[in-house]
Each structure stands twice: as C-alpha cells, then as structure tokens.
Write a protein that holds these residues in place. Structure first.
Motif, short mmCIF file in Angstrom:
data_model
loop_
_atom_site.label_atom_id
_atom_site.label_comp_id
_atom_site.label_asym_id
_atom_site.label_seq_id
_atom_site.Cartn_x
_atom_site.Cartn_y
_atom_site.Cartn_z
N SER A 84 -3.48 45.94 8.88
CA SER A 84 -3.22 44.50 8.84
C SER A 84 -1.72 44.23 8.76
CB SER A 84 -3.93 43.87 7.64
OG SER A 84 -5.33 43.99 7.76
N LEU A 85 -1.04 44.99 7.93
CA LEU A 85 0.40 44.83 7.78
C LEU A 85 1.11 45.15 9.09
CD1 LEU A 85 2.59 44.12 5.74
CD2 LEU A 85 2.59 46.51 5.00
N PHE A 86 0.67 46.20 9.76
CA PHE A 86 1.26 46.60 11.04
C PHE A 86 1.06 45.51 12.09
CE2 PHE A 86 1.85 49.88 14.49
CZ PHE A 86 3.09 50.31 14.07
N SER A 87 -0.13 44.90 12.09
CA SER A 87 -0.43 43.82 13.04
C SER A 87 0.44 42.60 12.76
CB SER A 87 -1.91 43.44 12.96
OG SER A 87 -2.74 44.54 13.25
N MET A 88 0.62 42.26 11.49
CA MET A 88 1.49 41.15 11.13
C MET A 88 2.92 41.41 11.59
SD MET A 88 -0.14 40.51 7.35
CE MET A 88 1.33 39.73 6.71
N LEU A 89 3.38 42.62 11.40
CA LEU A 89 4.74 42.97 11.81
C LEU A 89 4.88 42.91 13.33
CD1 LEU A 89 5.37 45.94 9.39
CD2 LEU A 89 6.60 43.78 9.40
N PHE A 90 3.81 43.27 14.04
CA PHE A 90 3.85 43.18 15.49
C PHE A 90 4.06 41.72 15.92
CE2 PHE A 90 2.21 42.93 19.79
CZ PHE A 90 2.67 44.10 20.37
N GLY A 91 3.36 40.79 15.26
CA GLY A 91 3.55 39.39 15.56
C GLY A 91 4.96 38.92 15.26
N ALA A 92 5.48 39.33 14.10
CA ALA A 92 6.85 38.94 13.73
C ALA A 92 7.87 39.53 14.70
CB ALA A 92 7.14 39.41 12.31
N SER A 93 7.71 40.80 15.05
CA SER A 93 8.66 41.44 15.96
C SER A 93 8.60 40.85 17.36
CB SER A 93 8.39 42.95 16.01
OG SER A 93 8.58 43.54 14.74
N THR A 94 7.39 40.49 17.78
CA THR A 94 7.24 39.85 19.09
C THR A 94 8.02 38.55 19.14
OG1 THR A 94 5.05 40.83 19.48
CG2 THR A 94 5.56 38.79 20.65
N LEU A 95 7.89 37.76 18.10
CA LEU A 95 8.63 36.50 18.03
C LEU A 95 10.13 36.75 18.03
CD1 LEU A 95 8.02 33.49 17.80
CD2 LEU A 95 8.13 33.74 15.32
N LEU A 96 10.55 37.78 17.30
CA LEU A 96 11.97 38.11 17.21
C LEU A 96 12.53 38.53 18.57
CD1 LEU A 96 14.36 38.49 15.25
CD2 LEU A 96 13.56 40.83 14.88
#
Length: 414
Positions: free
Chosen positions: A68-80
């Motif tokens: 779940s944490l990895f998926s959240m980070l993927f969303g954040a990194s995508t936005l970045l």
C-alpha cells in the motif's frame, strides 16, 4: 525520475527504500513454495513454531502495508514527474504515457520470465487512469481515493459471500457432485490436493522453458485479470499518495508532533485489527473465507491506515538516523532496480533453473534470505549512485521512455 540528488525529495526516497525492502519480506514466501501458502500457512511450509510466528508477524506488521505504501508513493512520484516535465515545457501527458508504456513492457517481461506476482503491469495500467485526477486538490484526491478503496472492498465482499455459498452448498445434505466440485475447485488454491502440490513442485523445480510455457498458456491473461480485480484499490492508493504529496505529508513538511500522532494512532489501531485477524484465522483453522475476507475486506481500512502510520514513522526516524537514512534513501532511489533485482535473486535461489530450493524449505527457512537481500540493497545502492546517475533499471526505463540514450555515469570531479 529527477536527475540529481538536489532535485529529489529525500523523505520520498527513504519511504520508498523501506517499502521495497518490506515488500520482499512477504514476497519471498510466494517464491519459495506453493502459492496458496502465502495466505494459508497450513497449505505448505509449516504452521507451527517459528513458521507460525513468522506468518503472524508478517500478517500483522508487513503484509499489504508495504505494498500500500509503495502504491501511494507511485502516485506521489507520478505527480512529481508530471509537474517537473510541465515546468520544463515538456508535455506532461506524453511524458506520463510513454513512462507507463515502458513500465508495462517491463512488467510483462517480469511476469512471464521471472515471477507471477508482478505488480508493475497493474501500476502501468492503473497509472494511466490516475493521470486523469492529477489536477484535483488534496482533499478531493483523499476522498476519491477512499471511495475507490471502499469499492474494492465491496467487490471482494461479494466474492467472499460467493465462497460461503459454495461451502454451504457443498456440505449440505444431498449436495450434488457438481456442488462439491465447485467448492473444491475454489478452495484448492488454499487447501491443495496432493496432486496439486506435486504438479506445482514439478513445474517450479523444472526447467525455465517449462515454467515459461505455463505462463504463456495457462496463465497468459492473469496480468490483465489481476489488474481488473485489484485495480480499484491500487487506484485509490495512488490517489491517496497524490493527496499526501500535495498536502506536504510525504514531503516531510509536517511538524514532528503531527507525524507522531499519525504514527501512534494508525500503527496502534491497525496492529490491533490485524492481530484480531490473525487470531480469527487461527481459531477458524485457516478457513478460506476468513483468510480471504478478513485480509481483503475487513482489515482493508486498517491496512491503509498502517501505510500512513509507517510513512509518518519513517519520516520521523529519517531525521535522526544520519548515515543510515542516506543508505535507505539510496535503496529507494534504486527501488525499481531493487524490486526487479530481488525477484531475479529469489527466482534463482528457489526455481529449478537456479539452486532449486523450491518446496524444500520451511516458511521460516525461506525468510532467512530476506535479511541477506536487505543487506545487499543497503550495500550496493549508495556506492552505485555515487558513480552513476540512476540505478540500472531506472536508466533503462528513462532511456526507453525518452527514446534517447541517457547519460549514465556521473562526471568525474575536477
């Protein structure tokens, strides 16, 4: 990915490093033995003593939380990545679509050639949908993320209800052979027949070609079906990651007191919920609807809460760990290489084309590979990044996405 350390957000790298290490703690079981043992220790690999303790510890503390944490980070990194592309007058949509297309190819190669538990295909496909929400404010992203996660829970609750109906029909007085077969076919993944185990052992202890044939025939469409099945939760988690990035939570800009509150409440309540699930699984003797429904439905909100709690705790610790934080951050900067690298290492250790330990070790014995892999991540990532701009697979992803060979080695100091 950004090209220099100064352009990166340190807390994102540290959290990503912990997440990719934590994911391997549970994935290793799926490499080492019959697939159903991942959820049900009674299926294979031992369910007493150290084996049972390891199953419970992973269930309560790790399983699902790091993903779940990895998926959240993927969303954040995508936005970045999109924001930085647009700030450089590069079309954000084109950049994102190319990145997801290349990630999809990596994921398919990973699935068919290395391991059936790939998450990259789902990330690539769901990432294309998450792009549509990128301009929403943080509070809307948070609400939408929660709604998609609830939708996923509703869908899985219907599946669990169907499981229970199959069970009752198969064990009712006068049950037909078809009803019994329907329940057995559904439950044998978690309670395998001896013939199932024998076939599985022969497949994964056999040749690379034999396993590849299985993946491109019997299991050809699983990556797409898996995305349709789990994609709603993945999308929700990515949107929550975008919200956490926009709010400054993942960036480390909140004060320590706020992070302590999030860590304390989310980890405390979540650990209690998963401890209750572990007790229920044991009391039911690993009854399939309890295993499946408890993990994917009943504890769904607590899994997400614990992901936020771990993020808060990691941010707090990263401010005090000094050199260790730098090493973990380096592992996070090379998370793509570390994720794929751990799959290749585990496949070599357990599958027949390598050392062939598949099915020969207990759950706890298989897990002993984990600290060795963690150590390897921490040892190689930082020295590599001192010499090179990206991890090996990060470089390949960037090069293929841009259709232009990217500089790899850092310039020598003058």
């Amino acid at each position: 990915m950004a090209s220099t350390t100064s352009e990166r957000i340190f807390t994102l790298d540290v959290i990503r490093g912990v997440a990719v290490m934590g994911i391997f703690s549970v994935n290793v079981i799926a490499f080492a033995m019959f697939e159903g043992a991942y959820f049900n220790p009674g299926a294979y690999g031992g369910h007493t003593g150290a084996d049972l303790f390891l199953w419970a510890a992973n269930l309560v503390l790790v399983d699902g939380k790091m993903r779940s944490l990895f998926s959240m980070l993927f969303g954040a990194s995508t936005l970045l990545v999109i924001e930085r592309a647009e700030a450089s007058s590069i079309p954000g949509a084109a950049t994102h679509i190319r990145r997801m297309a290349v990630l999809l190819l990596f994921g398919l190669a990973h699935y068919y050639l290395v391991w059936f538990g790939d998450i990259l295909v789902g990330y690539a496909l769901v990432g294309l949908v998450a792009f549509l929400f990128r301009r929403r404010p943080a509070h809307q992203l948070f609400v939408l993320g929660c709604l998609f996660i609830v939708l996923n829970m509703v869908l899985f609750s219907l599946l669990v209800s169907h499981m229970i109906q199959l069970d009752h029909a198969a064990h009712a007085t006068g049950a037909t052979a078809e009803q019994v077969r329907g329940w057995n076919d559904f439950g044998r993944m978690f309670y395998p027949f001896p013939t199932d185990v024998a076939k599985d052992l022969a497949l994964y202890r056999g040749s690379f070609g034999g396993r590849l044939h299985e993946m491109v025939t019997v299991r050809l469409t699983e990556p797409i079906r898996g995305t349709l099945f789990f994609g709603w939760e993945t999308l929700g988690l990515m949107l929550l990651g975008m919200a956490a990035y926009k709010s400054g939570f993942l960036n480390g800009s909140w004060d320590d007191r706020s992070y302590r509150k999030v860590a304390g409440w989310c980890l405390g309540v979540g650990a209690l919920a998963f401890s209750a699930l572990a007790a229920a699984d044991l009391a039911s003797r690993f009854y399939v609807p309890t295993l499946f429904g408890g993990f994917l439905v009943a504890t769904g909100p607590f899994r997400v809460a614990m992901a936020f709690g771990y993020a808060a705790l990691i941010i707090l610790l990263s401010r005090r760990m000094g050199p260790w934080s730098q090493r973990v951050a380096a592992a996070g900067r090379c998370a793509f290489s570390n994720y794929l690298g751990t799959s290749i290492v585990a496949a070599f250790v357990f599958y027949g084309w390598g050392l062939g330990l598949y099915g020969h070790v207990s759950r706890f014995e298989a897990w002993l590979l984990v600290p060795l892999v963690w150590l390897a991540m921490l040892l190689w990532s930082m020295p590599w990044l001192e010499r090179f701009r990206y991890g090996p697979f990060e470089w390949a992803w960037r090069t293929l996405s841009r259709l232009q060979l990217q500089p790899m080695r850092k310039p020598l100091p003058t």
